[in-house]
Scaffold this active site. Structure first.
Site, PDB file in Angstrom:
ATOM      1  N   GLY A 267       0.820  -1.201   0.000  1.00 44.36           N
ATOM      2  CA  GLY A 267       0.000   0.000   0.000  1.00 44.36           C
ATOM      3  C   GLY A 267       0.855   1.253   0.000  1.00 44.36           C
ATOM      4  N   CYS A 268       0.244   2.366  -0.409  1.00 42.19           N
ATOM      5  CA  CYS A 268       0.987   3.625  -0.508  1.00 42.19           C
ATOM      6  C   CYS A 268       1.391   4.146   0.872  1.00 42.19           C
ATOM      7  CB  CYS A 268       0.175   4.659  -1.276  1.00 42.19           C
ATOM      8  SG  CYS A 268      -1.524   4.855  -0.692  1.00 42.19           S
ATOM      9  N   TYR A 269       0.425   4.258   1.774  1.00 42.58           N
ATOM     10  CA  TYR A 269       0.758   4.650   3.149  1.00 42.58           C
ATOM     11  C   TYR A 269       1.731   3.646   3.770  1.00 42.58           C
ATOM     12  CZ  TYR A 269      -3.309   7.893   3.737  1.00 42.58           C
ATOM     13  OH  TYR A 269      -4.217   8.920   3.682  1.00 42.58           O
ATOM     14  N   ALA A 270       1.479   2.355   3.509  1.00 43.82           N
ATOM     15  CA  ALA A 270       2.306   1.304   4.115  1.00 43.82           C
ATOM     16  C   ALA A 270       3.755   1.404   3.662  1.00 43.82           C
ATOM     17  CB  ALA A 270       1.736  -0.071   3.779  1.00 43.82           C
ATOM     18  N   THR A 271       3.967   1.793   2.413  1.00 42.45           N
ATOM     19  CA  THR A 271       5.328   1.988   1.913  1.00 42.45           C
ATOM     20  C   THR A 271       6.025   3.096   2.691  1.00 42.45           C
ATOM     21  OG1 THR A 271       4.761   1.197  -0.307  1.00 42.45           O
ATOM     22  CG2 THR A 271       6.690   2.625  -0.116  1.00 42.45           C
TER      23      THR A 271
END
Length: 316
Positions: A135-139
């Site tokens: 995920g974008c936030y997770a990255t």
């Protein structure tokens, strides 16, 4: 001798990430885009919707069996969460050798799939043909936390702010510019999908509070970290420099990075290292483009890695 290009198709190409993928594929010297599936755009020329693509290819409305029948070497699924399974099943049944990259959250917790955050996981890649894009936030969270992971004294607290492109193209309050004007919209303040994802990947509990802002693209992630032992700002800065010294897409900066400077670029900036009195609490800020390093760029890194090419091919 002419080298045959590797064929690739995209499912779910109407969205913002699909458009970025088309640009990257068009710039790749070894890829040939052979189908682009979108129910809403079926029949329209891809070139009319993508500045980077030249050709006569048209969008098609393809179900799972039709996608598998295309027999592309690579298929990227850019679908909303919960929609990937029929396509995976059809490709597993008829074309198991296909390289399949899923951008949704559907397989991020499946140990049979490689979790592709190259800067942190490329050493674990073992030839898997099924890749789950983070995920974008997770990255952003994982890249901001990892250099201090072994020093953590408690759960990191992550305050994330994303441009509204992260909410997709289906109309909602979270991608409505009129509602977002002069506003910051909190949502899913506990148990967000990316909170669970990062906690699972890092093996430590993480607390995440996401917000949507009026800008179109880009994530700012402010991370509060409590440490077991005191560390100076210089020691912390040195740890980040050392950890990412050989990662061309990650830039360690002194000041807190601005999201306006990362939008439209492929990399990540991490900085703003601020240490509280006592040197056992530090705040770190990471920025990235949610559509690029948070999605399309990362998918291209994973594709290149899986096919044995330079990881940054087509990533300008």
């Amino acid at each position: 001798m002419t080298v045959q290009p590797t064929t690739i198709g995209i499912v779910g190409a109407r969205g913002h990430t699909g458009a970025e993928l088309i640009k990257l594929i068009a710039a790749h010297p070894q890829l040939q885009l052979v189908f682009v599936s979108s129910r809403e755009l079926a029949g329209q020329r891809v070139a009319e919707h993508s500045d980077g693509y030249q050709g006569e290819l048209r969008y098609e409305s393809l179900d799972a069996d039709a996608v598998a029948a295309k027999a592309a070497d690579v298929v990227i699924l850019a679908l909303p969460n919960g929609k990937a399974e029929p396509f995976v099943a059809a490709i597993d049944a008829s074309r198991p050798q296909t390289l399949l990259i899923d951008l949704s959250a559907d397989y991020r917790f499946d140990p049979a799939w490689y979790y592709g955050l190259p800067e942190l996981t490329r050493h674990t890649y073992a030839g898997q043909r099924r890749i789950s894009n983070p995920g974008c936030y997770a990255t952003a969270m994982q890249l901001a936390i990892t250099p201090l992971r072994e020093q953590l004294a408690g759960p990191p607290q992550c305050f994330g702010v994303s441009g509204y492109s992260g909410a997709g193209t289906t109309p909602s309050d979270k991608n409505n510019p009129a509602l977002l004007a002069d506003n910051l919209m909190p949502y899913a303040l506990t148990n967000h999908m990316h909170e669970r994802e990062v906690s699972a990947q890092l093996g430590v509990p993480v607390e995440f509070m996401p917000h949507v802002a009026p800008h179109f693209r880009g994530i700012t992630m402010t991370v509060n970290l409590w440490l077991q032992q005191p560390l100076t700002r210089e020691q912390i800065h040195a740890r980040y420099l050392e950890r990412y010294a050989h990662e061309p897409l990650i830039e360690i900066v002194d000041e807190a990075p601005w999201v306006s400077r990362i939008a439209g670029t492929h990399g990540v900036q991490i900085g703003g290292f601020t240490v509280a009195p006592g040197n056992k609490r530090v705040v770190v800020v990471a920025t990235l483009d949610n559509l690029l390093k948070g999605a399309a760029t990362q998918a291209m890194q994973n594709l290149n890695l899986a096919l044995g090419w330079d990881e940054l091919t087509a990533i300008g």
